[in-house]
Design an enzyme around this catalytic site. Structure first.
Site, mmCIF file in Angstrom:
data_model
loop_
_atom_site.group_PDB
_atom_site.id
_atom_site.type_symbol
_atom_site.label_atom_id
_atom_site.label_comp_id
_atom_site.label_asym_id
_atom_site.label_seq_id
_atom_site.Cartn_x
_atom_site.Cartn_y
_atom_site.Cartn_z
ATOM 1 N N LYS A 13 -4.818 1.000 7.583
ATOM 2 C CA LYS A 13 -5.758 1.547 8.567
ATOM 3 C C LYS A 13 -7.087 1.888 7.903
ATOM 4 C CE LYS A 13 -2.982 4.960 9.785
ATOM 5 N NZ LYS A 13 -1.869 4.680 8.838
ATOM 6 N N ARG A 123 -1.783 2.624 -4.698
ATOM 7 C CA ARG A 123 -3.059 3.001 -4.068
ATOM 8 C C ARG A 123 -3.843 3.970 -4.942
ATOM 9 N NH1 ARG A 123 -3.326 5.264 1.909
ATOM 10 N NH2 ARG A 123 -1.820 6.788 1.133
HETATM 11 P P1 AP5 Z 1 -3.310 9.803 6.785
HETATM 12 O O1 AP5 Z 1 -4.364 10.001 5.794
HETATM 13 O O2 AP5 Z 1 -3.665 9.308 8.130
HETATM 14 O O3 AP5 Z 1 -2.180 8.908 6.127
HETATM 15 P P2 AP5 Z 1 -1.217 7.780 6.725
HETATM 16 O O4 AP5 Z 1 -1.190 7.546 8.168
HETATM 17 O O5 AP5 Z 1 0.085 8.107 6.108
HETATM 18 O O6 AP5 Z 1 -1.859 6.481 6.277
HETATM 19 P P3 AP5 Z 1 -2.378 6.127 4.888
HETATM 20 O O7 AP5 Z 1 -3.738 6.678 4.692
HETATM 21 O O8 AP5 Z 1 -1.332 6.450 3.861
HETATM 22 O O9 AP5 Z 1 -2.388 4.536 4.989
HETATM 23 P P4 AP5 Z 1 -3.464 3.523 5.604
HETATM 24 O O10 AP5 Z 1 -2.836 2.866 6.782
HETATM 25 O O11 AP5 Z 1 -4.792 4.154 5.799
HETATM 26 O O12 AP5 Z 1 -3.470 2.460 4.432
HETATM 27 P P5 AP5 Z 1 -4.616 2.132 3.370
HETATM 28 O O13 AP5 Z 1 -5.718 1.376 4.019
HETATM 29 O O14 AP5 Z 1 -4.959 3.343 2.578
HETATM 30 O O15 AP5 Z 1 -2.507 11.174 7.001
HETATM 31 C C1 AP5 Z 1 -2.093 11.970 5.921
HETATM 32 C C2 AP5 Z 1 -1.379 13.214 6.430
HETATM 33 O O16 AP5 Z 1 -2.271 13.997 7.231
HETATM 34 C C3 AP5 Z 1 -0.173 12.962 7.346
HETATM 35 O O17 AP5 Z 1 1.004 12.741 6.604
HETATM 36 C C4 AP5 Z 1 -0.138 14.269 8.153
HETATM 37 O O18 AP5 Z 1 0.436 15.315 7.409
HETATM 38 C C5 AP5 Z 1 -1.614 14.572 8.353
HETATM 39 N N1 AP5 Z 1 -2.177 13.994 9.589
HETATM 40 C C6 AP5 Z 1 -3.179 13.063 9.660
HETATM 41 N N2 AP5 Z 1 -3.459 12.752 10.941
HETATM 42 C C7 AP5 Z 1 -2.620 13.509 11.696
HETATM 43 C C8 AP5 Z 1 -2.410 13.613 13.095
HETATM 44 N N3 AP5 Z 1 -3.125 12.884 13.984
HETATM 45 N N4 AP5 Z 1 -1.446 14.464 13.535
HETATM 46 C C9 AP5 Z 1 -0.716 15.210 12.674
HETATM 47 N N5 AP5 Z 1 -0.873 15.155 11.333
HETATM 48 C C10 AP5 Z 1 -1.811 14.304 10.843
HETATM 49 O O19 AP5 Z 1 -3.810 1.072 2.456
HETATM 50 C C11 AP5 Z 1 -2.703 1.479 1.656
HETATM 51 C C12 AP5 Z 1 -2.726 0.712 0.316
HETATM 52 O O20 AP5 Z 1 -2.474 -0.673 0.570
HETATM 53 C C13 AP5 Z 1 -4.080 0.768 -0.405
HETATM 54 O O21 AP5 Z 1 -3.857 0.822 -1.788
HETATM 55 C C14 AP5 Z 1 -4.767 -0.563 -0.021
HETATM 56 O O22 AP5 Z 1 -5.676 -1.012 -1.027
HETATM 57 C C15 AP5 Z 1 -3.556 -1.495 0.109
HETATM 58 N N6 AP5 Z 1 -3.737 -2.543 1.110
HETATM 59 C C16 AP5 Z 1 -4.395 -2.442 2.317
HETATM 60 N N7 AP5 Z 1 -4.353 -3.618 2.979
HETATM 61 C C17 AP5 Z 1 -3.623 -4.478 2.199
HETATM 62 C C18 AP5 Z 1 -3.220 -5.838 2.339
HETATM 63 N N8 AP5 Z 1 -3.546 -6.564 3.431
HETATM 64 N N9 AP5 Z 1 -2.479 -6.397 1.356
HETATM 65 C C19 AP5 Z 1 -2.132 -5.663 0.230
HETATM 66 N N10 AP5 Z 1 -2.507 -4.363 0.054
HETATM 67 C C20 AP5 Z 1 -3.245 -3.789 1.011
HETATM 68 ZN ZN ZN Z 2 -5.536 6.128 5.509
#
Ligand code: AP5
Ligand code: ZN
Length: 218
Positions: A13, A123
């Site tokens: 995302k 990451r």
């Molecule tokens: P939040 O920061 O939203 O974390 P998340 O949803 O767990 O998502 P991530 O940020 O871990 O993943 P992402 O989908 O953004 O992936 P990314 O692009 O970084 O939330 C954190 C916490 O906050 C929650 O646990 C909760 O406690 C709280 N919270 C937040 N919003 C809330 C809400 N609305 N309600 C309640 N609580 C809330 O990519 C991941 C990795 O993969 C990176 O290293 C990237 O380089 C790699 N990557 C990306 N795309 C690819 C690809 N195509 N191929 C290979 N690698 C890739």
């Molecule tokens: Zn994220």
């Protein structure tokens, strides 16, 4: 243009948000980034949510809804915005609908759980901006340094493997039902519902960006 990015932790995302927001000149509203900034600043909100973030559980709907409602009043949202990580529960989606904010597109990035664990363990992020890298899949130009500022990259506290597994469980229990919620709404009432787009999140970052852009441009 108002967009919601749905997807499990690590689905990409944040990565895709950067490209989409640049293309459409809209701000990325990441509730996760906002909460992590509050924790870093040790604000009242930060102290309240610190342990919740570290455990991988969700912050309460009331806190999140108030945070988002305030954020979208900002002038930079006049042109639209992209929600990254919101809504994340049915009550959050209902609150958004009831607030009368019209969302144009929901993009659901679909990635298998086993792939997620690999992505999150590699990451690295730039804390100041929220820019996202991966040591193998999306490395910075200089190892360990942000491409734009040259500052150090860090690992997120909730990217430990057992916390990741808990975040995945929380996703399947509380967030995955939003997929059916938006699909059903679009089928029932396509005029008022956001368009729903399913995107397979495995493949190169650029390929996935291209697929999303095609959908958003209609
Ligand atoms: P939040 O920061 O939203 O974390 P998340 O949803 O767990 O998502 P991530 O940020 O871990 O993943 P992402 O989908 O953004 O992936 P990314 O692009 O970084 O939330 C954190 C916490 O906050 C929650 O646990 C909760 O406690 C709280 N919270 C937040 N919003 C809330 C809400 N609305 N309600 C309640 N609580 C809330 O990519 C991941 C990795 O993969 C990176 O290293 C990237 O380089 C790699 N990557 C990306 N795309 C690819 C690809 N195509 N191929 C290979 N690698 C890739
Ligand atoms: Zn994220």
């Amino acid at each position: 243009m108002r967009v919601i990015l749905l997807g499990a932790p690590g689905a990409g995302k944040g990565t895709q948000a950067q490209a989409i927001c640049e293309q459409f000149n809209i701000p990325q509203i990441s509730t996760g980034d906002m909460l992590r900034a509050a924790v870093a600043a040790e604000s009242e909100l930060g102290l309240k949510v610190k342990d919740i973030l570290a455990s991988g559980a969700l912050v309460s709907d009331d806190v999140i809804i108030a945070l988002v409602k305030e954020r979208i009043q900002n002038d930079d949202c006049a042109n639209g915005f992209l929600f990254d990580g919101f809504p994340r529960t049915i009550p959050q989606a209902e609150a958004l609908k009831e607030s009368g904010v019209v969302i144009d597109h929901v993009v659901d990035i679909d990635v298998a759980d086993e792939e997620i664990v690999k992505r999150l363990s590699g990451r690295r992020i730039h804390e100041g901006s929220g820019r996202v890298y991966h040591v193998d899949y999306n490395p910075p130009r200089v190892a360990g340094k942000d491409d734009v500022t040259g500052e150090d990259l860090i690992q997120r506290g909730d990217d430990q493997e057992d916390t990741v597994r808990n975040r995945l469980k929380v996703y399947h229990d509380q967030t995955a039902p939003l997929v059916a919620y938006y699909q059903d709404w679009a089928a029932r009432d396509p005029k008022s519902a956001p368009s729903y787009h399913h995107v397979v999140g495995k493949g190169s970052v650029d390929d996935i960006t291209r697929q999303i852009m095609e959908r958003l441009r209609g």
